[in-house]
Design a protein around this motif. Structure first.
Motif, mmCIF file in Angstrom:
data_model
loop_
_atom_site.group_PDB
_atom_site.id
_atom_site.type_symbol
_atom_site.label_atom_id
_atom_site.label_comp_id
_atom_site.label_asym_id
_atom_site.label_seq_id
_atom_site.Cartn_x
_atom_site.Cartn_y
_atom_site.Cartn_z
ATOM 1 N N LEU A 1 -1.737 57.665 48.359
ATOM 2 C CA LEU A 1 -1.762 57.009 49.794
ATOM 3 C C LEU A 1 -1.950 58.353 50.933
ATOM 4 C CD1 LEU A 1 1.057 54.666 49.412
ATOM 5 C CD2 LEU A 1 -1.493 54.118 49.232
ATOM 6 N N ASN A 2 -1.327 59.342 50.644
ATOM 7 C CA ASN A 2 -1.699 60.629 51.596
ATOM 8 C C ASN A 2 -2.944 61.006 51.772
ATOM 9 O OD1 ASN A 2 0.952 61.894 53.117
ATOM 10 N ND2 ASN A 2 1.998 60.967 51.316
ATOM 11 N N THR A 3 -3.416 61.068 50.532
ATOM 12 C CA THR A 3 -4.849 61.601 50.530
ATOM 13 C C THR A 3 -5.684 60.821 51.281
ATOM 14 O OG1 THR A 3 -4.208 62.815 48.251
ATOM 15 C CG2 THR A 3 -6.438 62.671 48.682
ATOM 16 N N ALA A 4 -5.357 59.405 50.825
ATOM 17 C CA ALA A 4 -6.477 58.470 51.445
ATOM 18 C C ALA A 4 -5.986 57.946 52.730
ATOM 19 C CB ALA A 4 -6.409 57.052 50.494
ATOM 20 N N GLY A 5 -4.932 58.418 53.157
ATOM 21 C CA GLY A 5 -4.365 58.161 54.541
ATOM 22 C C GLY A 5 -4.256 56.503 54.580
ATOM 23 N N ALA A 6 -3.592 55.757 53.392
ATOM 24 C CA ALA A 6 -3.661 54.608 53.598
ATOM 25 C C ALA A 6 -2.054 54.125 53.464
ATOM 26 C CB ALA A 6 -4.253 53.913 51.970
ATOM 27 N N ALA A 7 -1.766 53.140 54.493
ATOM 28 C CA ALA A 7 -0.427 52.877 54.692
ATOM 29 C C ALA A 7 0.033 51.505 53.618
ATOM 30 C CB ALA A 7 -0.194 52.493 56.134
ATOM 31 N N ALA A 8 1.341 51.884 53.218
ATOM 32 C CA ALA A 8 1.941 50.893 52.396
ATOM 33 C C ALA A 8 3.178 49.897 52.997
ATOM 34 C CB ALA A 8 2.184 51.392 51.063
ATOM 35 N N LEU A 9 3.214 48.811 52.695
ATOM 36 C CA LEU A 9 4.394 48.084 53.000
ATOM 37 C C LEU A 9 5.360 48.056 51.586
ATOM 38 C CD1 LEU A 9 5.495 45.982 54.878
ATOM 39 C CD2 LEU A 9 4.481 44.291 53.507
ATOM 40 N N VAL A 10 6.469 48.629 51.701
ATOM 41 C CA VAL A 10 7.385 48.593 50.797
ATOM 42 C C VAL A 10 8.270 47.457 50.677
ATOM 43 C CG1 VAL A 10 8.988 50.208 49.544
ATOM 44 C CG2 VAL A 10 7.464 51.106 51.375
ATOM 45 N N ARG A 11 8.335 46.942 49.277
ATOM 46 C CA ARG A 11 8.924 45.810 49.088
ATOM 47 C C ARG A 11 9.902 45.919 47.952
ATOM 48 N NH1 ARG A 11 6.705 39.627 48.667
ATOM 49 N NH2 ARG A 11 6.118 40.408 46.627
ATOM 50 N N GLY A 12 11.057 45.517 48.017
ATOM 51 C CA GLY A 12 12.238 45.492 47.084
ATOM 52 C C GLY A 12 12.129 43.963 46.471
ATOM 53 N N GLY A 13 13.172 43.248 46.740
ATOM 54 C CA GLY A 13 13.104 41.974 46.575
ATOM 55 C C GLY A 13 12.462 40.980 47.386
ATOM 56 N N GLY A 14 12.319 41.444 48.583
ATOM 57 C CA GLY A 14 11.633 40.734 49.630
ATOM 58 C C GLY A 14 12.323 39.990 50.422
ATOM 59 N N SER A 15 13.815 40.065 50.310
ATOM 60 C CA SER A 15 14.557 39.080 51.182
ATOM 61 C C SER A 15 14.586 39.517 52.590
ATOM 62 C CB SER A 15 15.813 39.115 50.272
ATOM 63 O OG SER A 15 16.334 40.334 50.059
ATOM 64 N N ARG A 16 14.267 40.974 53.000
ATOM 65 C CA ARG A 16 14.596 41.442 54.276
ATOM 66 C C ARG A 16 13.238 41.960 54.822
ATOM 67 N NH1 ARG A 16 19.404 40.969 52.833
ATOM 68 N NH2 ARG A 16 19.035 41.960 50.901
ATOM 69 N N LEU A 17 12.210 41.247 54.348
ATOM 70 C CA LEU A 17 10.902 41.605 54.994
ATOM 71 C C LEU A 17 10.982 41.466 56.575
ATOM 72 C CD1 LEU A 17 8.456 41.208 52.516
ATOM 73 C CD2 LEU A 17 9.031 43.323 53.296
ATOM 74 N N GLY A 18 11.860 40.319 57.123
ATOM 75 C CA GLY A 18 11.547 40.003 58.451
ATOM 76 C C GLY A 18 12.350 40.959 59.335
ATOM 77 N N LEU A 19 12.819 41.988 58.729
ATOM 78 C CA LEU A 19 13.621 43.051 59.533
ATOM 79 C C LEU A 19 12.787 44.178 59.830
ATOM 80 C CD1 LEU A 19 16.368 44.213 60.171
ATOM 81 C CD2 LEU A 19 16.605 44.989 58.076
ATOM 82 N N GLY A 20 12.747 44.463 61.124
ATOM 83 C CA GLY A 20 11.925 45.431 61.618
ATOM 84 C C GLY A 20 10.523 44.774 62.087
ATOM 85 N N HIS A 21 9.809 45.748 62.770
ATOM 86 C CA HIS A 21 8.434 45.626 63.399
ATOM 87 C C HIS A 21 7.319 45.237 62.230
ATOM 88 C CE1 HIS A 21 10.478 47.908 66.616
ATOM 89 N NE2 HIS A 21 10.657 46.743 67.167
#
Lengths: 490, 425, 434
Positions: C64-84
């Motif tokens: 991802l660093n090499t490509a300069g591609a960003a990721a969205l990190v997800r665990g169980g997905g229950s708190r994806l609504g937190l943050g921007h």
């Protein structure tokens, strides 16, 4: 962060000392050689470095001024409280300036209902508990030097003490900080009610050994005094059996307020001092157990602890008869380090942590190391946390002994790390252990720490020369770098 | 760094062993009034011991910071009761001050003042008495107040501390022998002191009254003289030793239970006579007792009358830190009906009197006194009890300055008040 | 900070297909999946990657660093609504594969646990391994919550304190793709900076947690749930602070209506639910005190009620905020929120409030504005702080989700730049959109 250029001196040609005198008053700037001589060491006497000057700010604006002037002259600065630290954290390397915070000693706010206090960094730890006692509250972290050490110093080192077993260390009790960043900016971190969810900067700054900025105000949690407190002494034939009792108590799920072991040598020294408390000088070791909490629960827990002690070989387990006797036990425990001065001119207080169940075997190894190096080694430690303090009495004027002290110290640290432990539990790394960081951490791990430093203090103006090894080492050449918890990495 | 200007003499090497007891733990810091005031390590016990070791090891000169600090120190010895390692701070300080004195490093005015007072007057009862008579006369005619504006500042400060000198009738020395009342419990020597009979004759009479009422024969040997404490504290060990030697014979009539002292400063010096004079003095030194300590050990007999009021007991440094006596006076006071002992912060910290310190270091003395008054004021006691003449003067002046209503007393005066009237003799 | 080329905006020539190939090479062919077109958190995600070891994770981050591609990190997905939102993300990085076998040291009361595992599984595992003597002191809402997600979000539930207090050490791969660890297994440790504090609650924007050493808590001898009708919140503070209280929640009228199925009898008004845990005698004494102080009654089946409260805390309806307040001002803070239309759950002893604002579609932006205004006023009232716990994407896109001090944003930005200089981990998610 906006950073000031490193060399944008105010008046051309003015010396830093002159500028400091002008900024905070001549009386608050110490520069005579003998003044600097006494600031060459903190509680760790065999690491010395003389500061270029010592400045005593009287308020936060003084601190801002001092930081800005030092920065303009490219001179590093080091915060210092009472200088009771044991890792050389409060000495100024690189011809730096010491910012002595002792006069920032006011308690600014006490909020008994909301259980917090706002204090300046020079307030003495024990004074805070004293000031809030009439509200039925206390400040829980109680390092052994609490009658002298400052809360600012406690924040820098994330100080512990005997009661961290139940109450946690300084980091669990600091709610907010006001600090001067290394570029001179004054910021507020956290709040009396906690943070808003951005990065936990308070958590990052507590324990940062004064390398991220100068704290000018602390908001700390106050805890309600427990309804009942009982303190007992497990009298054991030797340290190892006392350790076994500690293991049994932890395993049983009891959470005493404190579990402290004092060995025979230490008992003898303390009993010869003004802190004598009537500890039995013929015991091989004493386990101080303190239980606190609701009155109905404590009584039964006392009995359970006494049973565990007897099963582990205690000859008797007397309970302190009254508050006065209890206080005497604690004064003896906390005066133990200083009392060792009776044995030799210097004392090296080591500090390492091992998993609690490993205590008996590690203690045996440590004693063997002390004997092998022909040193007077004693143990007084926070057994409940697995936090060892092997103390070596010595004379720094004897170069051969000094060498043996250092060699034994390193061996002790290696032994603890091999057992899954770490090289400091409450004293910090400072100058003392920076070269041993590689026992525990890989270069990448250390780089992760250097990153934090770089975010706050890219020019390394604030307490340089501490915590990080001077030389980068190669992880491959150091197979034990990964060995500290015996769990395969990934 | 050059140490040639005042290279440690052979006796300064004796500093070294004492300083080696310090492991630099710092537990003494918060007990030190001058450290609390300045926040400077140099003005702390640990810092001063470090300087002394530096001197003994030839790393720093005597002149300069160490010489200043040796006299900025109050000599209260609160650090000794905080020191787990047993550093003999009082003895180290005495030696350092003596070295400063020998090297002629003190400001001349301070030396002159102290020399005059401590060699020429205090230890010489007649001169002292004459001076007091003169002073009493001046005070009665208010001449002293008229002269005040014309005095140098330091003498003005000293004047502020000085209590009204009692009339001559109250400045008489006590009888050489007073017989016990009621059933006899023993025989003691009473050490009168030099300042005490002149300014605190009432305290001495109260002491005598209590001892006699409690069944002790009291000897007051006429040959006794000044204890030498103030001289030793100012660095004049020679005079101090001379005075101590003179007392050695005077205070030892052979068969007494104890040598009773009611001035903490004198008591500390007498108790430590053997440090100055060696084993020959240990017989006397070991029998010295503070009057409260003695009475608490012996136990008060008979019923006490009520002395209603709230009393704050403040420990004289030379009683609590140098002699280790702190519980006894409190026990005695608590035994008095209707007397309520109230707590104030830091009762064992210095009041800033410290012998002649309030004259030689007036600013620091006032700052230390201010802390003491800050802790006493909110308690608002009816009475403040403390067992040392210097402290009595300092606290009286301080309390008056703040408009506090408390009466400042020696604890023995309160005990005397609680005694039933003497049977007609 | 000096101006210049923002590395996050640096163009990358790496296309979706090529990036997938590279990720497959790093994490194995089965770990990478094309999900083109999935929209999440403002991002149009093209690839899902689920590394199964720390090594693979580091490889993925390296690519991802090499490509300069960003990721969205997800665990169980229950708190994806937190943050921007993270509109720049191209890759969904799932941590569920980071599931090495957990280690429970029942002698010492510590456990080494994989970040990708569900907390419910870990809780059960700890219970079994420790023969019931220790418990995992983390209980955030959300059925599928993973350990990593809980730590990243610093999420709390009805019981136990904040996660920062129980994390002893972390294995974490930083945004720079460096595999590092901090802390350790021992319960007391000041060896170097306390980086675990920095990482916990960082919303995965500095690194991805792989494993954590957690300090376990002794299982209580006894556990009881008590219930009292309580109109005024302030009256429950002392009871909530009793020494054996393990959970205390005040629910307003609306909340108590939603709890009806677990309450047995019909309850009309607001309630204080208190769980006591610990020494049996202490629990008994505190129960008696609760009865005395606030007229509380024991609940026969406590566990389901606590579970229902946990669900209520995490319920996604409209806008959800978490606020803190000085305990002494809780009533005033709560009142202010209620005036602005919030439904409230309050943890008096902790000084935290969870405020739900239901958004009526016809009110539109006005309702959102009212909610934010109420939260800001309430936080000021209680000397507290606030953050958005869950909100529709469009709200978080335009509004600040954290009531953070503006002066700290430069520090946050500096941290982001050293730990994740290429902005590959949830860029923009944190306070200050760093």
């Amino acid at each position: 962060m906006a950073t000031l250029p490193l060399s944008s001196s105010g008046a051309p040609g003015a010396s830093l000392e002159d500028e400091l005198r002008q900024a905070v008053g001549a009386e608050q700037v110490l520069t005579r050689p003998e003044d600097l001589f006494v600031y060459e060491a903190d509680g760790l006497t065999h690491h010395t470095a003389r500061p270029r000057a010592v400045v005593l700010p009287r308020d936060k604006t003084d601190v801002v001024q001092i930081v800005k002037r030092c920065r303009a002259h490219g001179v590093p600065f080091v915060p210092r409280g009472a200088g009771t630290g044991l890792s050389g954290g409060a000495i100024a390397l690189d011809d730096g300036v010491i910012i002595e915070c002792a006069r920032l000693d006011r308690i600014l706010r006490i909020a008994p209902e909301d259980r917090f206090a706002v204090v300046q960094p020079g307030v003495i730890n024990a004074d805070l508990s004293k000031a809030v006692a009439h509200h039925g509250l206390f400040y829980a972290p109680d390092p052994s030097s609490q009658q002298a050490c400052t809360l600012g110093g406690n924040v820098a080192e994330n100080s512990g003490g005997p009661h961290t077993l139940k109450y946690g260390t300084t980091t669990n009790h600091v709610l907010a900080l006001e600090m001067v960043l290394p570029d001179g900016q004054l910021v507020q971190l956290g709040s009396p009610t906690g943070s808003a969810g951005g990065y936990d900067l308070v958590g990052a700054v507590v324990g940062s050994e004064g390398t991220l900025g100068i704290v000018t105000e602390l908001t700390v949690r106050l805890s309600p005094r427990p309804e009942r407190t009982e303190t007992m002494l497990g009298i054991f034939p030797d340290v190892v059996s006392a350790c076994r009792a500690v293991g049994a108590i932890i395993r049983s799920g009891l959470v005493p307020a404190a579990l402290e072991i004092v060995d025979r040598r230490t008992i003898e020294a303390v009993e010869a001092s003004v802190y004598a408390a009537g500890l039995p000088t013929d015991a091989g070791a004493v386990l101080i157990i303190e239980l606190d909490g609701p009155a109905v629960a404590v009584g039964r827990q006392v009995e359970r602890c006494q049973d565990h002690c007897r099963e582990a070989g205690a000859s008797e387990v007397p309970v302190a008869r009254d508050e006065a006797e209890r206080q005497r036990f604690w004064r003896a425990r906390k005066g133990a380090f200083g009392a060792m001065g009776r044995l030799a001119p210097d004392l090296y207080v080591h500090d390492a942590v091992v998993p609690r169940q490993k205590l008996p075997e590690i203690l045996e190894k440590i004693c063997e190391i002390g004997d092998r190096y022909r040193l007077r080694l004693s143990n007084v430690f926070h057994a409940g946390d697995g936090n060892l303090h092997p103390n070596i009495s010595f004379d720094r004027r004897d170069p051969d002994e000094m060498e043996r002290v250092l060699a034994a110290g390193e061996e002790i640290l290696r032994t603890c790390v091999e057992a899954g432990g770490v090289i400091t539990g409450e004293h910090g790394v400072g100058t003392e252990k920076k070269e041993y960081m590689g026992l525990l951490f890989s270069e990448a791990d250390l780089d992760a720490m250097r990153k934090l430093r770089a975010a706050f203090d890219p020019d390394r103006m604030c307490n340089p020369g501490k915590m990080f090894p001077a030389t980068r080492f190669c992880a491959e050449a150091n197979p034990k770098a990964r060995g500290y918890d015996q769990v395969p990495f990934g | 760094m050059s140490a040639s200007d005042s290279s440690p003499g052979p006796d300064l090497a004796t500093l070294l062993p004492g300083t080696l007891d310090c492991v630099h733990c710092g537990l003494c810091l918060s007990s030190c009034p001058t450290y609390l005031e300045t926040g400077r390590e140099t003005s702390s016990p640990r810092g001063r011991v470090y300087l002394m070791r530096g001197l003994a090891e030839g790393k720093i000169p005597l002149a300069g910071v160490l010489a200043e600090e040796a006299h900025l120190c109050l000599g209260c010895r609160a650090c000794e009761t905080a020191c787990p390692s047993g550093v003999p701070y009082g003895a180290l300080l005495e030696q350092t001050r003596a070295a400063v004195e020998r090297a002629g490093l003190r400001p001349t005015w301070a030396r002159r003042l102290e020399r005059l007072a401590l060699r020429g007057i205090v230890p010489r009862p007649r001169r002292l008495a004459a001076l007091m008579t003169l002073l009493a006369f001046a005070q009665r005619l208010r001449l002293d107040r008229l002269a005040r504006p014309f005095l140098p500042k330091r003498l003005r400060d000293a004047h502020a501390l000085l209590p009204l000198v009692p009339p001559a009738s109250q400045r008489r020395r006590l009888p050489a022998f007073t017989k016990a009342e009621g059933e006899r419990r023993g025989k003691v020597v009473f050490f009168e002191g030099c300042i005490m009979p002149e300014l605190f004759g009432g305290v001495n009479r109260a002491t005598l009254r209590v001892l006699v009422q409690q069944g002790f024969d009291v000897l007051v040997p006429e040959a006794q003289g000044c204890c030498g404490a103030l001289q030793a504290h100012s660095g004049d060990l020679e005079t101090a030793h001379e005075l101590a030697r003179a007392n050695l014979g005077a205070l030892d009539p052979g068969d007494v239970q104890a040598i009773i002292v009611n001035s903490a400063g004198c008591g500390a010096a007498l108790r430590e006579m053997d440090h100055w004079l060696g084993d020959e003095a240990s017989r006397v030194a070991s029998r010295v007792r503070d009057v409260c300590e003695f009475l608490d050990e012996a136990g008060l007999r008979g019923a006490l009358l009520p002395v209603p009021g709230r009393v704050a007991y403040d420990d004289p440094c030379h009683l609590v830190h140098a002699q280790g006596v702190s519980a006894a006076p409190r026990h005695l006071l608590q035994a008095i009906p209707e007397l309520e002992l109230v707590d104030h912060d830091d009762p064992s910290s210095c009041c800033g009197a410290a012998g002649t310190y309030n004259l030689t270091q007036p600013e620091m003395s006032q700052a230390v006194l201010a802390r003491k008054l800050d802790s006493l004021e909110p308690v608002d006691p009816d009475m403040i009890a403390t067992g040392n003449p210097g402290c009595l003067m300092q606290l009286r002046a301080g309390a008056e300055g703040r408009g506090m209503r408390a009466e400042i007393l020696h604890p023995i005066e309160l005990i005397a008040r609680a005694l039933p009237p003497s049977p007609p003799s | 900070m000096s101006a210049g080329v923002d590395p996050w905006q640096a163009p990358t020539g790496v296309g979706a297909r090529e990036l997938r190939e590279r990720l497959r090479a790093a994490a194995g062919p089965t770990a990478v999946e094309e999900i083109d077109g999935v929209s999440l958190e403002g991002a149009r995600l093209e690839t899902r990657v689920r590394p199964c070891s720390g090594e693979d994770l580091a490889g993925v981050l390296q690519e991802l660093n090499t490509a300069g591609a960003a990721a969205l990190v997800r665990g169980g997905g229950s708190r994806l609504g937190l943050g921007h939102p993270v509109p720049r993300a191209r890759v969904l990085l799932e941590t569920a594969g980071l599931a090495a076998p957990p280690i429970v040291d029942a002698e010492d009361g510590v456990a080494y646990l994989p970040a990708g595992a569900a907390l419910s599984d870990l809780r059960e595992h700890v219970r079994k391994e420790a023969e019931g003597r220790w418990e995992l002191p983390l209980d955030p809402p959300g059925a599928g919550s993973t350990l990593g997600g809980c730590l990243a979000a610093a999420a709390t539930g009805p019981r136990h304190g904040p996660p920062r207090d129980v994390v002893l050490g972390l294995d974490i791969t930083l945004g720079t793709a460096e595999r590092t660890r901090c802390g350790g297994r021992v319960v007391k440790n000041v060896t170097g900076y306390d980086l675990a504090k920095l990482y916990v609650g960082s919303l995965g924007t500095l690194g991805v947690i792989e494993t954590a050493w957690i300090r376990l808590r002794p299982s209580p001898e006894r556990r009881e749930v008590w219930l009292a009708g309580l109109e005024d919140l302030a009256g429950g503070l002392a009871s909530s602070r009793r020494s054996s209280v393990s959970a205390a929640l005040w629910v307003d009228r609306a909340g108590s209506a939603r709890l009806a199925p677990w309450l047995g009898a019909e309850r009309a008004g607001s309630l204080l639910v208190v769980e006591l845990a610990g020494d049996a005698a202490a629990v008994e004494a505190d129960g008696a005190a609760l009865r005395e102080e606030i007229g509380a009654e024991p609940v026969p089946e406590g566990e389901p009620l606590i579970a229902a409260l946990r669900d209520l805390l995490g319920e996604d309806r409209g806008l959800r905020f978490q606020l803190s307040s000085l305990p002494s001002r809780l009533s005033a803070t709560a009142r202010r929120l209620a005036e602005h239309g919030a439904e409230l759950l309050v943890q008096p002893a902790r000084g935290t409030l969870v405020a739900h604002f239901l958004l009526a579609p016809e009110e539109g932006e006005a309702a959102v504005e009212r909610a934010f205004r109420g939260v800001r006023l309430a936080a000021a009232e209680g000397e507290g702080r606030w953050r958005v716990e869950a909100a529709p994407l469009e709200v978080r896109s335009v509004r600040d989700a954290f009531g953070e001090d503006e002066a700290l944003i430069p520090v946050f930005r500096a941290l982001k730049r050293v730990y994740d200089p290429r902005g590959v981990l949830g860029p923009g998610r944190q306070a200050g959109r760093v």
